[in-house]
Write a protein that holds these residues in place. Sequence first.
Motif: not given
Length: 133
Positions: A41, A49, A96, A99-103, A105
């Motif tokens: 975070g 990533r 973390a 909290g943002d799985l879209e980032a 994919n």
Amino acid sequence: MEGHYAFRARIRLEPEHEAVSIEPSSAETTVTLFREAPEPGTEGWLFFRDTLWRGEAADDAYVRKLIAEWLGVPVESASFRELRADEAYVDALKAAVAGDLEAFNADTVDEAFSKYLGSSVHVRSADDPEDGT
């Protein structure tokens, strides 16, 4: 809470002074190095990533360049070994990512971990023997 990325690199030593030479067969050596993993975070936490794919360096030339900058010597080859972290770090990383799985994919944290870290996560406990980290 702590985590480190472990890499192995084959480096080439080159003398700084022109009056010094190195035996060619001894100019290369292999080292294992550890880069601190930023707290999930915080700035830089997405290093895995942006740099890895399925537990391997996503762009070999880029990783060689990074390691050369970190070490200050030419790098002939480099490979990612693993993320070494304590349980608290891995739990925070999973939170973390969740909290943002879209980032990533991804539909799940496990899918995101598999995409970027593969099976290269080593969770260490406080009673693990010292290994350089």
